[in-house]
Each structure stands twice: as structure tokens, then as C-alpha cells.
Design a protein around this motif. Structure first.
Motif, short mmCIF file in Angstrom:
data_model
loop_
_atom_site.label_atom_id
_atom_site.label_comp_id
_atom_site.label_asym_id
_atom_site.label_seq_id
_atom_site.Cartn_x
_atom_site.Cartn_y
_atom_site.Cartn_z
N ARG A 94 -17.99 23.20 -3.76
CA ARG A 94 -17.64 22.43 -4.88
C ARG A 94 -18.55 20.89 -5.30
O ARG A 94 -19.15 20.88 -4.62
CB ARG A 94 -16.46 22.48 -5.62
CG ARG A 94 -15.36 23.65 -5.10
CD ARG A 94 -15.64 25.10 -6.29
NE ARG A 94 -15.47 24.48 -7.44
CZ ARG A 94 -15.50 25.46 -7.95
NH1 ARG A 94 -15.39 27.30 -7.50
NH2 ARG A 94 -14.83 25.48 -9.20
N SER A 95 -18.37 20.96 -6.57
CA SER A 95 -19.12 19.93 -7.01
C SER A 95 -18.53 18.56 -6.40
O SER A 95 -16.77 18.54 -6.99
CB SER A 95 -19.98 19.53 -8.10
OG SER A 95 -18.84 19.89 -9.07
N LEU A 96 -19.13 17.46 -6.36
CA LEU A 96 -18.16 16.35 -5.52
C LEU A 96 -17.32 15.73 -7.00
O LEU A 96 -16.31 15.15 -6.97
CB LEU A 96 -19.22 15.11 -5.56
CG LEU A 96 -19.18 14.94 -3.56
CD1 LEU A 96 -20.92 14.22 -3.80
CD2 LEU A 96 -18.00 14.87 -2.96
N GLY A 97 -18.04 15.62 -8.06
CA GLY A 97 -17.24 15.34 -9.62
C GLY A 97 -16.19 16.30 -9.49
O GLY A 97 -15.15 15.74 -10.40
N GLU A 98 -16.20 17.24 -10.03
CA GLU A 98 -14.78 18.14 -9.92
C GLU A 98 -13.54 17.70 -8.91
O GLU A 98 -12.58 17.97 -9.18
CB GLU A 98 -15.05 19.64 -10.15
CG GLU A 98 -14.04 20.63 -9.88
CD GLU A 98 -14.16 21.98 -9.30
OE1 GLU A 98 -15.56 21.97 -8.25
OE2 GLU A 98 -13.93 22.77 -9.76
N VAL A 99 -13.75 17.90 -7.77
CA VAL A 99 -13.75 17.19 -7.02
C VAL A 99 -12.61 16.55 -7.15
O VAL A 99 -11.47 16.18 -6.96
CB VAL A 99 -13.72 17.60 -5.40
CG1 VAL A 99 -12.04 17.68 -4.50
CG2 VAL A 99 -13.68 19.42 -5.11
N ALA A 100 -13.49 15.54 -7.75
CA ALA A 100 -12.48 14.22 -7.33
C ALA A 100 -11.88 13.48 -8.51
O ALA A 100 -10.58 12.89 -8.63
CB ALA A 100 -13.95 13.17 -7.27
N LEU A 101 -12.09 14.22 -9.49
CA LEU A 101 -12.04 13.90 -11.31
C LEU A 101 -10.24 14.40 -10.93
O LEU A 101 -9.04 14.29 -11.45
CB LEU A 101 -12.30 14.23 -12.08
CG LEU A 101 -14.05 13.43 -12.80
CD1 LEU A 101 -12.72 11.87 -13.04
CD2 LEU A 101 -14.72 12.73 -11.81
N ALA A 102 -10.58 16.11 -10.76
CA ALA A 102 -8.97 16.88 -10.39
C ALA A 102 -8.40 16.47 -9.48
O ALA A 102 -7.01 16.56 -9.43
CB ALA A 102 -10.09 18.43 -9.83
N GLY A 103 -8.70 15.19 -8.32
CA GLY A 103 -7.65 14.92 -7.93
C GLY A 103 -6.85 13.92 -8.40
O GLY A 103 -5.99 13.02 -7.58
N LEU A 104 -7.32 13.02 -9.81
CA LEU A 104 -7.00 12.51 -10.72
C LEU A 104 -5.65 12.54 -11.35
O LEU A 104 -6.26 13.38 -11.64
CB LEU A 104 -7.46 11.16 -11.07
CG LEU A 104 -8.75 10.38 -10.05
CD1 LEU A 104 -10.47 10.22 -10.84
CD2 LEU A 104 -8.12 9.22 -9.10
N PRO A 105 -4.62 11.82 -11.67
CA PRO A 105 -3.83 12.41 -13.25
C PRO A 105 -4.66 12.30 -14.24
O PRO A 105 -4.86 11.59 -14.41
CB PRO A 105 -2.67 11.51 -12.97
CG PRO A 105 -3.55 10.45 -11.94
CD PRO A 105 -4.37 10.32 -11.24
N PRO A 106 -4.44 13.25 -15.13
CA PRO A 106 -5.10 13.70 -15.83
C PRO A 106 -4.80 12.72 -16.75
O PRO A 106 -5.85 12.35 -18.15
CB PRO A 106 -4.20 14.79 -16.60
CG PRO A 106 -3.69 15.67 -16.34
CD PRO A 106 -3.33 14.95 -15.02
N GLN A 107 -3.84 12.51 -17.01
CA GLN A 107 -3.99 10.89 -17.87
C GLN A 107 -4.78 9.32 -18.05
O GLN A 107 -4.68 8.84 -19.14
CB GLN A 107 -1.83 10.45 -18.45
CG GLN A 107 -1.71 10.60 -19.23
CD GLN A 107 -0.17 9.98 -19.74
OE1 GLN A 107 0.16 8.73 -18.97
NE2 GLN A 107 0.06 10.48 -21.11
#
Ligand code: ADP
Ligand code: ZN
Ligand code: ZN
Length: 682
Positions: A94-107
Motif C-alpha cells: 500500500r502507499s506510505l501516505g495511506e498507512v501513516a494517516l490511517a494509523g492516526l486518530p481521525p479527529q
């Protein structure tokens, strides 16, 4: 001076922009800093990935945009966390951006720097930690041995402990020793199911106090998630309890990762980046120098094999706490029963005896392939979903037909839509019908006080409303239920004290499944279910596990009768090795979705053809494209292709070489595709 920074933004999975984008900043920014940046017409959350302090060419100055805001009150994400993201993105394709940002809380995406600073201050105010009199139970001999081996070795560990052997107490005391030794250390404890977090949370809070423990799961509100995330990220929360998503929690002082019920399939994410939280836990432990403790009564064959080979250190706890014995296994040969028998007379009699003695029974239905579908008794109409190649399931509670794949829901028709016959009835048997049927069969049985039998049901339907599960569990624990009927859900983790009989209905379907992992799951499920019986040692001698089967001589049941997981694992591993299946071989699936099956399959065929030109093609086998088990969902056709290799590294290299080819192939058609590495369901 203007600095150039590389920033990860949430990018679509396979876009060419998967890597970091260049932005400009007036100040130097450390890698891991959270920022807000313009992207197209929006402003999005970004993560500084790298800082490239070289002088800017003038055309770059014009193209690159300025960072909009730096979230400077939030400490940067650690190097280890970033390494975890890098590994996950590359391993799971997967892309780095997707994985990194998905690992952070949505708020984090929505709040401004000022709002965040306020949240942080609030969290700060709660910092004084009470030192609660954490008191552990005096350990049994085998618990002491397991804990001593854990303390004096690096791991990773596989805690192979019978249900009721006291694994949770090991987790608690391992954490306790860690916190006592290291004033900043943090521990991550993962459980497979949200339903199991409250129980575990209670035990951890009772031991360590409220302020040291935080939870992370997808059922929490965005505000709760942010709060928990900040508590962990700033080092205040010393213990994080969570489901698979918690493997990406930011824990700057992580020293221990526990994965309870490590064999559970729900550790595998089934959409987006399809990571295995269990496997990532092991990797993360290695990256961070944290100990890893995997626990199970029926480990995954992958972990078992690793412990056979010495890659994991096995800690064995064979006995239950307090001399409690495991239930005797009774097999009922269904070939000797009249056709259509659901409950054999032997089983009914055994349940009746339990009721008269004031003990509880647990009946569970292996639901796979057994959902109640409506059918017409006159023609061959069945409640098919018009948008999927699946039947809609009959929900009696609100008299609807619901597709479990696309969600399409309709009221049950008054009459057969094809022939007008009013006699339409469920085929197959759900837990609801099982409960009804059982209450008819037990109509004459009475409790010791002469009152009628109390039967309850627990499944996804009956626990749909908030608090319903807790309430049903409480009734069960209080002894207000004689017989509990349910799905797999009832077998997991619960520490029921009065159950002396557990029965599995319809266990056979997994024996001859096309899924090579089905027997492994069945064995785990049956052992887990058996583990619900006889937990109170006073009654343990009388406890029984009943299995009704058409194949009583199947070797799986033989191992079950002896509660012999190692023997079962051995049988399975021999077969797996012969077939080159995991853990001896490595697999990935390429899945494609399109408007027609032909389009989906031709994408896969083109991808396979191009694959043969890749440098690592010789080390992998690419199988033919086939329709997926459930071929059509919400009018989208789905197909898949299996890729296998005896070498994990070769498979990984092959998949990375394949990515650009897949993107190029996709551009020729309306296709959605995804790679599933180490798929659990094939
Ligand atoms: P597992 O997780 O292995 O299924 P648990 O940790 O839930 O087992 O323990 C089973 C039961 O035994 C629980 O009620 C627990 O409180 C109790 N128990 C565990 N360790 C001890 C001990 N050392 N002394 C007394 N009771 C214990
Ligand atoms: Zn009909
Ligand atoms: Zn549907």
C-alpha cells in the motif's frame, strides 16, 4: 530561509503519488512532525517524513506550496513508529501516505492547532498518577515457571496455555513487573474482539488504576479516540488495551506487546491495507526492542511452527488453575440418528440432567453456511439478493430479508414473488430456530424448584443494541439462564462459572471446506468452546463437551477428545508441508472488481501475463483467475488470483516489481484491485 520538506498525505492506495510530496516551510521541521498542508482544493493532515535541506531550484519554489500549519504542541511521531509504517506499507503493498494517516486518530484531521493544544492541556491536568497497591494473585507453579522463563529470555514468546490456565494473570504480572522496574515504560495489550475489551479493561483497571490504562477500538467516538491516542502518545497512559488497530498506537516508551488469542482471524484487517496485527506486533517488538508475548490455547499453525523451530520461545501451561479438569468429550454419531435430527436424545438427556441439578449448558451453532434463507415450498424461489450472488437472510425480529454482503433490506413478502404461494419458510437453521426448537424439546423438563426451563439466545442480532450483550452476560453469570444458545460469539473468552455442558451443533461443515484453514479454525473453536465448561473446579468432574457429527472417526475429533492440540497441529503441518501451504509456503491474492466477471478476469489474466516478464517470476507460481466465493456484491463482479512462493522474500520482491505493471494494466479498464498478502481466506 525556506526549507523543503517531504510530507505524507492521505493518498489513494495505488496512486503514483504514494510517496511523500514536497512542501515548503519557513522553519526546519523534524521528521514525524504533524502538519496541515494544502492538497488540491482541500487542506489535509500531513506527516513530515523527511527533510531535504538542499537549496531549491527556482522552478521547484514555484511548484511547491507552503505548509499551512504546524501542529507543534504534539510531539513528532517517533522513528520506530515511522519504521513500522514504512515496513507495513511495503509489506502489504500500500502507499506510505495511506498507512501513516490511517494509523492516526481521525479527529486529528479536523481540529486546528489551537483546539489540539487545548485537548493536550486537559490531558496534562490529569497527569498526577495515583500509585494504586497493585496486588497480583499468588501464582501457581506453572505460572511461576512461565513468568520466570519470560523474564529471563528475550522472546518472542508463545504462551501456549489451556483455557483457564491463567494466561491473563501472566499478562497482568508481566506488565506489573515492567511498570515497577521502569518509570516510563508502556505496554500494549491486544485482544481480538471489541466485546472482550470491557472484561479485560476491568481486570487491568482493578490492578493498575484508571489513569494508567487507556483503550483503543473502532467502537469509540472520535473524541474518545483522540483522547486515548494523546494519552498514549504523550506517555501518560502506561497501558494501552485495544483491538488490531492499536498495533499502530503511538507509544514512545513501548517495552511490551501482548497479543491475546493470537490465532484469532480478526487480527487480520480485511480492507484497505490488509495487515495482520499479530505479525506486525512481532515486527514492532523487534524494531523497538520491546518484548512480545503471544498467547493462545490453540495457536495459529504459523506461530506453532515458529515455536517448534525455536524462532519463538514456547511457554507451556497445560493445567487449569485450581485442579479444574477439561471437560470429557462426547461424540454423537449422527449416522445412527433418524434423518433431520437436530438434537440427539443422548444430548437432550444430558442437558435435562444439568437443568435439574441447577447447572448451565451452552449450545453453539457453527454458523458458517447455515444462515436462514427463505424458500417457497411450491416453486424453487429463494430469497436471493438481486444485487449479489448470495441469499438474503431472514431476520425474524423485524421480519426483513437482509443481504449480509451489500446490506440490501426488504420486508418479507406476503407471498412468493414468483408463484404467489403464501407458504414461504426458512430453510437451514439459525440460532433463533434452534432456540425455538430446543424449547419445544425441553418443554417437560423442570428446574429443581419446579419452575420451567429458562433458555436465552446470544448472537449478533440479540446483542445489536447497546448494552444488550452486557445485560445478557450478566444474566448468565447471575444464574438466571439454564441454557444459552448462540453463535461462535458465546465461546470466546467469557469466564462463565456454572457451565458444565457445552455442545456444538453442525460442526462438520468445516471438515471438508475448500478453505485449507477451516479445520484449524474448527479445532480452535471447539477447544475454545470446551474451555467454557467446568471452569469452577467444584463441578469440573461432571463437565462435558458434546459434538454431534457425521464423521466421528475423523482425526480432528480424535485429537479433540484428548485435548491434544500438539497432535492436531502435527497432523495439519504434515499436510501443509506436503502441499507447500503456509507456514511452509507464502501466499498473496490479487483481487479485482469490475462491472462484468469477464472484465475482472481479463484484468487478472493481463496482469499474470505481464508478471511472467518480471525478474522474480521464476520464484513464484501465479494460478488462474477465478471468481471469488461470493462472486457478485452490490452489482460488482469479483475475481481473484492466487500467487504462491516457497520464499517470503522472493514473493515480496515479485509483488513490488508487479505494482507498476498492475497500475498500468488498470489504466486500460474500469477496475478496482487490491493485493492481499498472507491472506486468511482464499
Ligand atoms: P485463561 O486466560 O488462560 O483462559 P484466566 O487468566 O482467565 O485463564 O484464568 C482463569 C481463572 O483462574 C480466572 O478466574 C482467574 O482469575 C483465575 N486465576 C488465574 N490465576 C490464578 C492464580 N494464580 N490463583 C488463583 N486464581 C487464578
Ligand atoms: Zn413460489
Ligand atoms: Zn446484496
Amino acid at each position: 530561509m525556506t526549507h523543503r520538506v517531504a510530507v505524507l498525505v492521505p493518498t489513494p492506495a495505488h496512486s503514483k503519488l504514494g510517496g511523500p510530496l514536497t512542501y515548503l516551510s519557513e522553519q526546519p521541521l523534524a521528521p514525524g512532525t504533524l502538519v496541515r498542508v494544502p492538497l488540491g482544493k482541500r487542506e489535509v493532515l500531513g506527516l513530515v517524513w523527511d527533510q531535504a535541506d538542499t537549496a531549491l531550484a527556482s522552478d521547484e519554489m514555484i511548484a511547491a506550496k507552503l505548509i499551512a500549519e504546524v501542529l507543534q504542541d504534539i510531539p513528532p511521531m517517533s522513528k520506530h513508529w515511522r519504521q513500522l509504517v514504512t515496513f507495513s506499507a511495503s509489506y502489504y503493498q500500500r502507499s506510505l501516505g495511506e498507512v501513516a494517516l490511517a494509523g492516526l486518530p481521525p479527529q486529528l484531521r479536523d481540529l486546528s492547532a489551537t483546539q489540539l493544544a487545548r485537548r493536550l492541556k486537559r490531558a496534562d491536568g490529569m497527569q498526577e498518577q495515583s500509585d494504586t497497591c497493585a496486588q497480583g494473585l499468588p501464582l501457581t507453579m506453572q505460572q511461576q515457571e512461565a513468568l520466570a522463563a519470560y523474564e529471563s529470555n528475550p522472546g518472542p514468546f508463545l504462551l501456549f496455555g489451556t483455557t483457564g490456565s491463567g494466561k491473563t494473570e501472566i499478562y497482568l504480572q508481566a506488565v506489573q513487573a515492567l511498570l515497577a522496574r521502569d518509570a516510563r515504560a508502556q505496554a500494549l495489550v491486544m485482544v481480538p474482539e471489541i466485546n472482550l475489551t470491557p472484561q479485560l479493561q476491568d481486570r487491568f483497571i482493578a490492578r493498575f488504576g484508571q489513569d494508567k490504562v487507556t483503550t483503543m477500538n473502532s467502537a469509540m467516538t472520535p473524541a474518545q479516540r483522540l483522547k486515548g491516542w494523546l494519552a498514549a502518545h504523550t506517555g501518560q497512559a502506561r497501558i494501552v488495551l485495544g483491538t488490531r488497530m492499536a498495533v499502530f498506537a503511538s507509544l514512545p516508551h513501548l517495552k511490551l506487546i501482548v497479543v491475546d488469542e493470537e490465532h484469532d482471524p480478526s487480527y487480520k484487517q480485511q480492507e484497505g491495507a490488509r495487515y495482520s496485527a499479530r505479525d506486525l506486533a512481532v515486527l514492532r517488538g523487534k524494531l523497538e526492542g520491546a518484548k512480545v508475548l503471544l498467547g493462545s490455547a490453540t495457536p495459529s499453525l504459523e506461530s506453532w511452527q515458529a515455536s517448534e523451530k525455536g524462532r519463538y520461545q514456547r511457554l507451556h501451561m497445560a493445567a487449569r488453575v485450581g485442579q479444574g479438569k477439561l471437560p470429557a468429550v462426547r461424540l454423537v454419531d449422527m449416522n445412527l440418528q433418524p434423518r433431520q435430527t437436530v438434537f440427539s436424545p443422548q444430548l437432550l438427556q444430558a442437558i435435562g440432567q444439568r437443568i435439574e441439578r441447577g447447572e448451565q449448558s451452552l449450545i453453539f451453532l457453527n454458523r458458517r453456511g447455515y444462515a436462514p434463507v427463505l424458500a417457497c415450498t411450491a416453486c424453487d424461489w429463494k430469497s436471493e439478493c438481486p444485487h449479489c450472488s448470495a441469499f438474503r437472510v431472514f431476520h425474524k425480529i423485524d421480519r426483513t430479508l437482509r443481504c449480509h454482503h451489500c446490506g440490501y433490506t426488504e420486508r418479507v413478502p406476503r407471498a412468493c414473488p414468483t408463484c404467489g404461494n403464501v407458504d414461504i419458510a426458512p430453510v437451514g437453521r439459525g440460532t433463533e430456530r434452534l432456540e425455538e426448537h430446543l424449547s419445544e424439546l425441553l418443554a417437560d423438563v423442570k428446574q429443581a424448584n419446579g419452575e420451567p426451563v429458562r433458555i436465552a439466545r446470544m448472537d449478533a442480532d440479540s446483542t445489536r443494541f447497546k448494552g444488550a450483550l452486557q445485560e445478557q452476560l450478566a444474566r448468565m453469570h447471575a444464574g438466571e439462564v439454564d441454557v444459552l444458545v448462540g453463535t461462535q460469539m458465546v465461546t470466546k473468552g467469557h469466564d462463565f462459572r456454572r457451565i458444565t455442558l457445552v455442545a456444538a451443533i453442525n460442526a462438520d461443515s468445516a471438515l471438508f471446506s475448500s478453505d485449507f484453514r477451516a479445520p484449524e479454525r474448527l479445532f480452535g473453536l471447539l477447544m475454545q468452546a470446551a474451555g467454557r465448561a467446568g471452569r469452577d473446579s467444584a463441578q469440573a468432574d461432571a463437565s462435558e463437551m458434546w459434538v454431534q457429527t457425521w464423521h466421528p472417526r475423523h482425526p480432528l475429533f480424535d485429537a479433540l477428545r484428548r485435548h491434544d492440540y500438539p497432535a492436531f497441529a502435527q497432523q495439519q503441518l504434515v499436510q501443509r508441508e506436503q502441499a507447500g501451504m503456509p507456514p511452509f509456503g507464502f501466499q498473496a491474492l490479487l483481487r479485482a472488481e469490475a462491472r462484468t466477471q469477464e472484465a475482472a478476469q481479463s484484468f487478472l489474466r493481463a496482469a499474470a501475463q505481464a508478471a511472467s516478464q518480471l525478474p522474480d517470476a521464476a520464484h513464484v507460481t501465479v494460478y488462474s483467475a477465478v471468481p471469488m466465493g461470493i462472486q457478485r456484491v452490490a452489482n460488482v463482479e469479483r475475481a481473484q488470483m492466487l500467487i504462491e512462493s516457497p520464499s517470503r522474500t522472493a514473493l515480496q520482491r515479485f509483488l513490488s516489481q508487479w505494482q507498476p505493471v498492475l497500475r498500468a494494466t488498470q489504466e486500460k479498464g474500469l477496475i478496482r484491485w487490491a493485493v492481499d498478502v498472507d491472506p486468511l481466506v482464499i
